[in-house]
Design an enzyme around this catalytic site. Structure first.
Site, mmCIF file in Angstrom:
data_model
loop_
_atom_site.group_PDB
_atom_site.id
_atom_site.type_symbol
_atom_site.label_atom_id
_atom_site.label_comp_id
_atom_site.label_asym_id
_atom_site.label_seq_id
_atom_site.Cartn_x
_atom_site.Cartn_y
_atom_site.Cartn_z
ATOM 1 N N ALA A 159 -3.473 7.699 -5.116
ATOM 2 C CA ALA A 159 -2.089 7.212 -5.194
ATOM 3 C C ALA A 159 -2.175 5.730 -5.559
ATOM 4 C CB ALA A 159 -1.398 7.409 -3.855
ATOM 5 N N GLY A 204 0.837 -1.210 0.000
ATOM 6 C CA GLY A 204 0.000 0.000 0.000
ATOM 7 C C GLY A 204 0.859 1.241 0.000
ATOM 8 N N ASN A 205 0.283 2.369 0.341
ATOM 9 C CA ASN A 205 1.081 3.592 0.481
ATOM 10 C C ASN A 205 0.422 4.505 1.524
ATOM 11 O OD1 ASN A 205 -0.775 5.511 -0.965
ATOM 12 N ND2 ASN A 205 -0.400 4.039 -2.625
ATOM 13 N N HIS A 206 1.049 5.637 1.774
ATOM 14 C CA HIS A 206 0.622 6.475 2.891
ATOM 15 C C HIS A 206 -0.559 7.389 2.575
ATOM 16 C CE1 HIS A 206 3.874 5.283 5.433
ATOM 17 N NE2 HIS A 206 4.784 5.619 4.528
#
Ligand code: CTP
Length: 403
Positions: A280, A212-214
């Site tokens: 994102a 995943g990402n932030h």
């Protein structure tokens, strides 16, 4: 949520029998989430008491230029009251007050507030049927409307005189509906559909883990709320985030993976006028997803990743009338990278965020953006709340699509 929610409304009450309905109107406006300040003409206090209206509006009621008590005198500044208002509704509006509004007479606080008001003014006439029909009243309406005021049509029915006909003040519920519709009709994104992608995507590795990402989705959700408040119907394709919206104009389509976001975006894109891709999206996804939890037996684990589909590029290839906006989150050579993405992805606009800028980035409530247009115009902005940034982006788009 009503368009009146959070709006500052000045309610002007003049001396007609319908003034008793101002109490109901105040209550309805408060129920819609508006802040209400009542300004009364002195004579209207014969018909409804300031105490009733201040209790219902939860605010002081103003009816004279000064309030004097034993110790000091207070000036009710008509300009301050006028500037506070997002809207001014005069209900009931008597023939006397309306004709003074036309001539610019300013012999009470309500009229001084009217002359000072820069916000939209609505007036709900109330009088007997013959007064309503009189050519001078018709002339008054025409002049008031030519000044840019909005007339809330009177209704037909029983009148205080015992006669029956046209002239009754519109019912409070109808006044509220009229004002809501009028505001909605003037919103710049009315009848526009906007597709927005937001948040991260999660690419599964096994039943427990993902890549995943932030991204928190805050920017995308702020865009969705701002677009809805400007009248748009929003399709918000959201990756996994903890934010929620209960705005009726926003349809949230929950997705998890880049592939799901791709499919949902393609499903809704054709019927949209504007697409803003702020998500994102993972650029890579595991080639295979392990069916069982991967055990840590080995010292080293190699994951084979394949490229995900680029949603933005794929939409740019099928776009017709749509205004297509991408985001570029960069950490170096920001302007150059963003310009390259703008061109490569055939966008109308790109929103550049640099992680090097103070006040920009993941999870926080502020952002610092630079807009780059198709013809390479560069418009930098200050650090602002994500809500304000959302409005900056939409204002730019509105200017572009209306030329
Ligand atoms: N984007 C997309 N689909 C992807 C990847 C990105 O639609 N699979 C969109 C993003 O939502 C954003 C824009 O493309 O609007 C740019 O995303 P960004 O991550 O900054 O750039 P990439 O194209 O992924 O390039 P790189 O990661 O190499 O900077």
């Amino acid at each position: 949520m009503s368009v009146l929610s959070g709006k500052n409304i000045i309610l002007g009450v003049t001396a007609g029998i319908a003034a008793y309905k101002s109490a109901f109107l105040t209550r309805l406006l408060i129920k819609k989430g508006a802040n209400v300040k009542v300004v009364m003409t002195p004579a209207s206090k014969e018909f409804v008491t300031p105490l009733t209206l201040s209790t219902l509006s939860k605010n002081e009621v103003y009816s004279s230029f000064t309030i004097e008590d034993d110790d000091n005198a207070q000036w009710n500044n008509h300009v301050d009251i006028a500037q506070w208002g997002d809207l001014f509704i005069i209900a009931p509006a008597t023939a006397n007050t309306m004709s003074k509004m036309v001539s610019g007479t300013c012999d009470n606080l309500l009229l001084a507030v009217y002359l000072s008001a820069k916000c939209p003014v609505y007036y709900a006439p109330a009088m007997d049927l013959d007064m309503y029909k009189h050519p001078s009243t018709k002339d008054t309406f025409k002049k008031l409307n030519d000044f840019g005021n909005f007339q809330i049509p009177a209704e037909v029915g029983e009148l205080a005189s015992g006669l029956s006909g046209m002239g009754r003040m519109a019912e409070p519920q109808n006044i509220v509906s009229f004002v809501e519709k009028n505001i909605l009709d003037q919103l710049p994104l009315k009848n526009k559909c906007i597709l927005i992608t937001a948040g991260p995507t999660y690419e599964s590795i096994d039943p427990v883990r993902f890549i995943g990402n932030h991204s928190s989705g805050k920017m995308g959700y702020a865009l969705a709320e701002a677009a809805a408040s400007l009248g748009a119907q929003v399709k918000l394709i959201s990756g996994p985030v903890s934010i929620k919206t209960n705005n009726e104009a926003i349809q949230v389509i929950h997705v998890s993976t880049a592939e799901e976001m791709y499919k949902a975006s393609h499903e809704f894109f054709n019927n949209c006028d504007i697409a803003i891709l702020s998500a994102a999206v993972a650029d890579f996804t595991p080639k295979t997803v392990a069916s069982q939890k991967i055990k840590k037996g080995k010292d080293c684990l190699t994951l084979e990743l394949t490229k995900t589909k680029d949603i933005l590029t794929s939409l740019s290839k099928i776009k017709k009338r749509q205004f297509l906006v991408g985001f570029a989150l960069e950490t170096q050579n920001e302007l150059e990278n963003a310009k390259t993405k703008l061109k490569k992805k055939n966008l109308d606009l790109i929103v550049l965020n640099s992680l090097n800028d103070q006040g920009a980035g993941f999870k926080i409530n502020t952002n610092k953006i630079t807009l780059i247009s198709k013809d390479n115009k560069i418009i930098p902005y200050e650090v602002k709340s994500k809500k304000e940034v959302a409005f900056d982006i939409l204002k730019y788009i509105i200017r572009e699509i209306h030329v």
